[in-house]
Design an enzyme around this catalytic site. Structure first.
Site, PDB file in Angstrom:
ATOM      1  N   GLY C  47       0.533  -0.971   0.047  1.00 20.23           N
ATOM      2  CA  GLY C  47       0.147   0.035  -0.208  1.00 20.23           C
ATOM      3  C   GLY C  47       0.510   1.503  -0.342  1.00 20.23           C
ATOM      4  O   GLY C  47       2.088   1.573   0.699  1.00 20.23           O
ATOM      5  N   GLY C  49      -0.427   4.663   0.000  1.00 16.83           N
ATOM      6  CA  GLY C  49      -1.407   5.905   0.299  1.00 16.83           C
ATOM      7  C   GLY C  49      -0.626   6.530   1.372  1.00 16.83           C
ATOM      8  O   GLY C  49       0.667   6.566   1.647  1.00 16.83           O
ATOM      9  N   ALA C  51      -0.986   6.076   4.528  1.00 15.67           N
ATOM     10  CA  ALA C  51      -0.217   5.646   5.822  1.00 15.67           C
ATOM     11  C   ALA C  51       1.231   5.138   5.053  1.00 15.67           C
ATOM     12  O   ALA C  51       2.282   4.653   5.923  1.00 15.67           O
ATOM     13  CB  ALA C  51      -1.103   3.661   6.039  1.00 15.67           C
ATOM     14  N   GLY C  52       1.037   3.664   4.099  1.00 15.54           N
ATOM     15  CA  GLY C  52       2.092   2.766   3.778  1.00 15.54           C
ATOM     16  C   GLY C  52       3.002   3.608   2.738  1.00 15.54           C
ATOM     17  O   GLY C  52       4.179   3.573   2.823  1.00 15.54           O
ATOM     18  N   ARG C 337     -22.420  13.230  11.201  1.00 16.19           N
ATOM     19  CA  ARG C 337     -22.375  12.471   9.570  1.00 16.19           C
ATOM     20  C   ARG C 337     -23.748  11.302  10.217  1.00 16.19           C
ATOM     21  O   ARG C 337     -24.054  11.084   9.151  1.00 16.19           O
ATOM     22  CB  ARG C 337     -21.711  11.810   8.986  1.00 16.19           C
ATOM     23  CG  ARG C 337     -19.619  12.806   8.778  1.00 16.19           C
ATOM     24  CD  ARG C 337     -19.464  12.610   8.080  1.00 16.19           C
ATOM     25  NE  ARG C 337     -18.093  12.566   8.034  1.00 16.19           N
ATOM     26  CZ  ARG C 337     -16.673  12.923   6.868  1.00 16.19           C
ATOM     27  NH1 ARG C 337     -16.680  11.392   7.458  1.00 16.19           N
ATOM     28  NH2 ARG C 337     -15.795  13.691   6.978  1.00 16.19           N
ATOM     29  N   ARG C 442     -16.162   7.701  12.379  1.00 19.35           N
ATOM     30  CA  ARG C 442     -14.541   8.699  12.610  1.00 19.35           C
ATOM     31  C   ARG C 442     -14.556  10.141  12.467  1.00 19.35           C
ATOM     32  O   ARG C 442     -16.092  10.810  11.916  1.00 19.35           O
ATOM     33  CB  ARG C 442     -13.975   8.382  11.002  1.00 19.35           C
ATOM     34  CG  ARG C 442     -13.156   8.967  10.553  1.00 19.35           C
ATOM     35  CD  ARG C 442     -11.768   8.890   9.687  1.00 19.35           C
ATOM     36  NE  ARG C 442     -12.600   8.287   8.480  1.00 19.35           N
ATOM     37  CZ  ARG C 442     -12.734   9.882   7.845  1.00 19.35           C
ATOM     38  NH1 ARG C 442     -12.153  10.733   8.468  1.00 19.35           N
ATOM     39  NH2 ARG C 442     -13.524  10.086   7.014  1.00 19.35           N
ATOM     40  N   LEU C 448      -6.640  10.815   7.399  1.00 21.23           N
ATOM     41  CA  LEU C 448      -5.673  11.309   7.005  1.00 21.23           C
ATOM     42  C   LEU C 448      -4.703  11.380   8.387  1.00 21.23           C
ATOM     43  O   LEU C 448      -3.339  11.179   8.148  1.00 21.23           O
ATOM     44  CB  LEU C 448      -5.784  12.646   6.459  1.00 21.23           C
ATOM     45  CG  LEU C 448      -6.749  13.014   4.391  1.00 21.23           C
ATOM     46  CD1 LEU C 448      -6.983  14.048   4.708  1.00 21.23           C
ATOM     47  CD2 LEU C 448      -5.977  11.598   4.338  1.00 21.23           C
TER      48      LEU C 448
END
Ligand SMILES: Cc1cc2nc3c(=O)[nH]c(=O)nc-3n(C[C@H](O)[C@H](O)[C@H](O)COP(=O)(O)OP(=O)(O)OC[C@H]3O[C@@H](n4cnc5c(N)ncnc54)[C@H](O)[C@@H]3O)c2cc1C
Ligand code: HEM
Ligand code: HEM
Ligand code: SF4
Ligand code: F3S
Ligand code: FES
Lengths: 220, 246, 641
Positions: C47, C49, C51-52, C337, C442, C448
């Site tokens: 990954g 993204g 994180a990765g 939300r 969340r 992010l």
């Protein structure tokens, strides 16, 4: 200089040299309106520039060398960039539609070749007199006036086409040179485009005035 | 809507490839272009044919994965739009649409409409970054940045790396992509220390990948889905020439 | 579906002591790796993204030998690129009373008290460094005229702590991480594998030692071994087929790791985002998010009367129901939300929805335009209006937008301890792929933050502690071969069915089923129905799916089929988890558990725990509970009335 950006810079600088030459050349040509003498004097003055410090034709020859070098480098860069472009797209599109008018794409390379061919003819005509009715051993003004005689209307036409080509080439070229040298930015684009168009227009009018005047008998 | 599609089919790098004609029926004007292709593909799979391979992921115009030349225009004629955001309502019923992959030597076709754009990654590798190891950064407020500079940097930074600029450029040049990154970093104080070395390295890499040179034809900006402006190229040129002066 | 209960999870490795000191303590206690040894230690990061990408870059900078994988053609395209709104950080640059504690508190409360205190506190602490790091990389955050960073308040937060880069915050942050990653690729510390899909995890001697991947261009099955494996493969919202996630988002990597022994925590926690563009037809392939900020000025309404099909402009004021303002007078259109989403669903269920299929509500800017002027509205929301018009063909200046909730984020994921290590030693999980920090819901702009906290700061420290004992030597061939054979035979099986339905058609059906039975509102009945239906559909899939082409080429149908197959198994676990959790909390709403006003009712007595599921090949998963204790915040019932 070997990089594509380097080549572009070469084109811009040599292009600028040529533009400078053309401006002077145009001004010189306009002298024909002041009479044959004035024009011949100018041609002579070119050859005796800085005399006696430098011998006859020294400065002119240096200028010519610079000019020839510019032309050669300009063409070398243009050709190698064109070759690069061809290699970068080995498979053509089946359908391709320009979104920016396609003006520069078409005018620069084919226009450039037209101009090059014209210059060859032009040199044979007015510099070496090979294809000029008056031949080499004549006064420059005579060559010019004879060359653009109404009977040789097709020569005038040829010049007309060529000069318009130069105008079109420079309308993109001058702006492009600023972009290439990194002097362009969003705020300046409008002004630069206008400058390029104006410069091209001045050159076209300035260059075409003498041959047309001769052909139509205004200057004899 | 009923449409005739002429699609470039190429089973792999070794195949010469050809245009193949397909008819698609009952296309809704609310479909995106890719959804229209989905419908075609669903049919092809069931018929035991190979579906048309194309790249896509986010389908909202931000990942830069999608892209095809539609009727001779990269991402289609709708301006500032990626292929995934192009909708069928912009086409006429009964129209014939040609669909081709990006064409450039540094973007070899992988299959059908899928091309290999790894050359872009290598251009970034050459210098499209600020060297700052994690944890070594000063406080974010220690260096103020003029809002105008931050905004212009942002305009350039929005490039999604789709490659439409290359596809549209008559010279197959990657100048707009490369210039966008150079401009983004060169407008910010954080990008200054490496500014000229970055420009040189990235431009040289662009050449090494086999992209053409820019002759300022402006086709790239015209198709760029993010409207990356042309003066980024001037800035790249300026930084590049400066690097070579040294 | 049956399940059994296993032993509780007691130790999460979080250090003891005052919460502010725990991360410092952990960092100090972590064993260090001798710099000369780092080159000899191989780490796989799946990954790219936020994180990765950030993890691989940082591990490369530290000197480890890293291999990085993604399924797209470039690491820059990971789905983090799509995040719009912003990223939270407790910088308190505004002096408006923000602090690490407040960010910590808001996050725990937002998560409806189902997140771990220690983790969330660390997240809030590290958030500050993320902004510094990103700015130093050249991320062009929005600035004010004074040259300092601008922030805004987001998702109902009462302080202005969200940093943003127009509507493209995720893109700009990801490009920062991507550039750092490419820098390491150039330096030779990271080797990049694009268009490679992870299909299995190699576990040998009880440790994660590598992965099996498929080269998506050639179809070749490759083995990659390492001393540790990091999964950063994002969320699994695509189990619903229609979601705001990218088309390629999948559960394959984490699901296969789950099959190899990694616990899966809280799979049922799904976030539904209230402002998405509604479905326009059967062919719809994904849903597009419209920024939440629209609710600051737009008013949400539906016709008062059922089946009122007049054009919105023809419906007079007294025949409109501004239901959010009516039910939640204090927060109005700005309720969180989960609340806004459920309210929209309720009015549509009553038959008062608008647009195709009655699945939509109006988000009206008429009053805002009258009050502020069209220009002001255009300045604020111009690009969003344009995006809306591009997709729907309707001009929101003239007719109200139509919006509907859509699946957006998955709070569940692989269970990890404080070190982000899963239950398989050597397998670390970061970003949306793990379950760690958001509890049952969340907050906007927190994902992010979590991805980058994990990747730049937390994992690089904690993984060192594990690797200090390495290198772990040769990997036994048997384990590698076994994984490889498993992958190959699965592919063969998919290709050999040769049925009559495409993978997409199964995925669509599964998605619809999940949306209807395990979506915004869940009941015992709906979940039981789903649990009955999913195995049937799975059976049909394995008997009737049609995968064209071969395994030895770029084959997008095969890729899709493999992902759909895993979604079936995941869907089942999600429904089971939702069935077992008989309370409502955050993104998980059980109709049986609501108060008199129809609001979510938590059951702290019985469910203040993480549900970590252990895989069982016999499909009798084992539930391990991890108790959640709150020493620094007080558990309260959320109320937005
Ligand atoms: C439309 C949208 C808007 C959002 N807006 C916000 C926001 O404003 N603020 C906020 O905080 N959060 C937001 N989020 C949430 C946030 O963007 C994500 O949670 C976060 O970016 C996830 O990051 P990640 O690194 O964990 O995973 P991703 O960015 O999803 O990356 C996953 C990576 O894993 C790879 N991968 C996956 N499976 C495999 C496999 N099998 N083999 C190999 N590689 C694989 C992919 O190639 C990719 O590189 C938003 C989400 C969406 C969908
Ligand atoms: C006397 C004549 C010429 C003048 C004054 C001239 C001038 C220029 C200038 C100023 C440029 C812009 C450079 C840049 O973009 O950086 C240019 C570009 C170019 N010229 Fe010429 N040129 C001349 C002749 C030629 C010839 C003979 C050729 C043909 C071979 C040619 C081909 C080109 C090409 C291909 C370009 C690139 C187009 C571009 O930059 O956009 N030119 N020229
Ligand atoms: C249409 C108008 C033009 C006229 C009347 C004209 C006239 C002349 C004359 C008379 C000469 C010879 C000068 C001398 O030998 O002293 C000359 C030389 C030359 N002209 Fe032109 N010219 C024209 C346009 C152009 C254009 C458009 C170009 C280039 C693109 C050009 C390029 C040259 C060059 C390269 C020389 C040689 C200069 C030298 O040897 O020093 N001319 N021209
Ligand atoms: S510059 Fe524009 S066209 Fe080129 S890659 Fe970037 S976004 Fe695409
Ligand atoms: S189209 Fe090509 S020529 Fe330059 S201006 Fe754009 S790269
Ligand atoms: S699919 Fe992501 S930009 Fe089109």
């Amino acid at each position: 200089m070997a990089s594509s950006n380097g080549k572009k810079a070469v084109m811009a600088v040599t292009g600028a040299v040529m533009v400078g030459f053309l401006l002077l050349h145009m001004l010189g040509n306009l002298k024909i309106f002041l009479g044959r003498e004035s024009f011949n004097d100018y041609a002579h003055a070119l050859r005796t520039l800085l005399e006696p410090i430098a011998p006859y034709r020294t400065v002119l020859t240096i200028l010519e060398i610079v000019l020839v070098a510019s032309v050669v480098l300009h063409m070398w860069a243009a050709i190698s960039l064109a070759r690069r472009a061809r290699q970068a797209r080995p498979v053509k599109y089946v359908a391709k539609k320009s979104q920016a008018g396609g003006y520069a794409t078409h005018i620069m390379r084919y226009g450039g070749i037209t101009i090059a061919l014209f210059v060859v003819w032009h040199l044979l005509d007015l510099t070496f007199g090979v294809v000029n009715p008056k031949g080499f051993d004549s006064a420059p003004a005579d060559r010019m006036i004879a060359g653009f005689d109404l009977s040789r209307w097709w020569v005038t036409l040829l010049y007309l086409v060529a000069v318009v080509m130069v105008g079109l080439h420079l309308r993109h070229g001058v702006w492009s040179a600023f972009q290439t040298l990194g002097w362009a930015n969003r705020a300046r684009y409008k002004a630069l485009r206008a400058t390029a168009s104006l410069l091209s227009a001045v050159l076209v009018v300035g260059f075409l005035a003498p041959p047309l005047a001769i052909t139509f008998g205004v200057v004899k | 809507m009923n449409l005739t599609l002429k699609v470039w089919r190429q089973s792999g790098p070794a195949d010469a490839g050809r245009m193949v004609t397909y008819k698609v029926q009952d296309v809704s004007p609310d479909m995106s272009f890719l959804e229209m292709l989905d419908v075609l593909n669903e049919r092809l799979i069931i018929e035991g044919d190979d579906p048309v391979a194309f790249d896509h992921d986010c389908r909202e115009g931000i990942c830069g994965m999608c892209g095809m030349v539609i009727n001779g225009v990269a991402h289609g004629e709708q301006r500032a739009t990626t292929t995934c955001q192009l909708h069928m309502r912009h086409f006429e019923d009964g129209a014939t649409i040609t669909i081709e992959p990006w064409r450039a030597a540094p973007f070899p076709v992988v299959k059908d409409l899928v091309v290999d754009r790894s050359a872009f990654d290598r251009i970034i590798q050459a210098g499209g970054f600020v060297s700052v190891p994690a944890g070594s950064a000063p406080d974010a407020h220690s260096v103020p940045v003029r809002k105008e500079d931050a905004d212009s940097a942002f305009d350039a930074a929005t490039c999604i790396g789709c490659g439409a600029c290359v596809a549209a450029c008559p010279n197959g040049s990657a100048s707009l992509f490369t210039a966008a990154k150079i401009t983004h970093l060169s407008l910010l104080p954080q990008g200054q220390p490496e500014r000229v070395t970055r420009a040189k390295a990235m431009v040289d890499q662009m050449d090494a990948e086999g992209f053409g040179g820019c002759t300022n034809t402006g086709e790239c900006t015209a198709v760029c889905p993010k409207g990356i402006p042309l003066d980024t190229i001037a800035r790249m040129n300026s930084d590049y020439l400066q690097a070579n002066k040294k | 579906m049956k399940f059994v209960e296993g032993p509780e999870i007691r130790d999460t490795k979080a250090p003891e002591g005052p919460i502010e000191e725990r991360w410092e303590k952990r960092k100090f206690a972590a064993k260090l790796v001798n710099p000369a040894n780092k080159r000899k230690l191989n780490v796989i990061v799946v990954g790219t993204g936020l994180a990765g990408g950030s993890a691989a870059a940082t591990l490369g900078e530290l000197g480890y030998n890293v291999k990085s994988f993604c399924y797209q053609d470039s690491p820059r395209r990971a789905h983090s690129i799509a995040a719009q709104g912003g990223i939270n950080a407790a910088k308190n640059y505004r002096g408006d009373g923000d602090s690490i504690y407040r960010l910590f508190y808001d996050t725990v409360k937002g998560g409806d008290f189902r997140a771990r205190e220690s983790n969330v506190y660390r997240l809030a602490q590290v958030s500050v460094n993320i902004i510094d790091q990103a700015v130093a990389q050249g991320v062009p955050f929005a600035r004010e005229y004074g040259g300092l960073l601008d922030t805004r308040s987001f998702g109902g937060a009462q302080v202005s702590r969200t940093f943003y880069a127009r509507g493209q915050t995720g893109q700009q942050l990801l490009l920062g991480a991507y550039q750092a990653l490419e820098r390491q690729v150039a330096a030779g510390t990271v080797e990049m594998f694009t268009r490679h899909e992870m299909l299995d995890l190699i576990v040998a001697d009880g440790r994660a030692r590598g992965i099996i991947v498929r080269d998506m261009v050639t179809g070749e099955i490759e083995r990659h071994v390492a001393d540790a494996v990091v999964l950063a493969t994002g969320g699994y919202g695509n189990v619903f087929f229609l979601s705001t996630n990218a088309k390629g988002c999948n559960t394959t990597a984490i699901w296969r790791a789950h099959e190899r022994g990694a616990y899966f925590a809280n799979p049922c926690y799904t976030q539904i985002h209230p402002t998405c563009i509604p479905v326009s037809g059967e062919y719809q392939s994904k849903l597009t998010l419209m920024s939440e900020s629209l609710r600051n000025d737009g008013r949400v309404w539906v016709p008062l009367r059922k089946g009122d099909d007049r054009a919105p402009g023809d419906i007079p004021e007294d025949e409109r129901d501004y239901y959010l303002e009516r039910i939640y007078p204090a927060f109005g259109n700005l309720v969180p939300r989960d609340i806004a989403s459920r309210a929209a669903k309720n009015v549509c269920d009553e038959g008062r929805g608008v647009g195709p299929g009655g699945l939509g509500v109006y988000l009206d800017f008429r009053d805002a335009i009258n009050r502020l002027g069209r220009d002001a509205v255009e300045k604020k929301y111009g690009n969003l209006f344009e995006m809306y018009e591009r997709i729907t063909g309707e001009n929101p200046y003239d007719v109200p937008m139509r919006i509907y909730p859509a699946v957006h984020y998955t709070m569940g994921g692989l269970w990890v301890d404080y070190d982000l290590q899963s239950t398989i030693p050597g397998l670390f999980v970061i970003g949306e792929a793990n379950f760690s920090d958001h509890g049952a819901n969340r907050l906007g702009a927190s994902a992010l933050m979590q991805g980058l906290a994990d990747g730049y700061f937390v994992l690089p420290t904690t993984i060192g502690d594990y690797l200090a004992a390495g290198p772990f030597g040769e990997v036994e061939e048997e384990a590698v071969a076994e994984a490889e054979i498993k992958v190959r035979s699965r592919i063969e099986r998919l290709l050999s069915v040769n049925g009559t339905r495409t993978p997409d058609s199964f995925h669509r059906e599964l998605g619809k089923l999940m949306w209807d039975y395990c979506g915004m509102e869940r009941t015992e009945e709906s979940l039981r129905k789903a649990l009955e239906r999913i195995p049937e559909l799975r059976k049909e899939f394995w008997e009737n799916v049609k995968v064209s082409g071969t395994a030895e080429e770029l084959n997008q149908v095969l890729e899709k089929a493999g992902r759909v197959a895993d979604f079936f198994d995941l869907a089942e676990l999600m429904c089971l988890d939702a069935l077992v959790r008989t309370e409502s909390c955050g993104g998980h709403f059980r109709a049986e558990s609501q108060d008199a006003d129809g609001e979510a009712l938590r059951d702290d007595e019985n469910f203040a725990h993480v549900s970590a599921w252990e895989y069982s090949p016999e499909r009798v998963p084992v539930l391990h509970k991890e108790a959640l204790e709150y020493d620094y915040v007080k558990m309260t019932q959320r109320s937005y009335k």
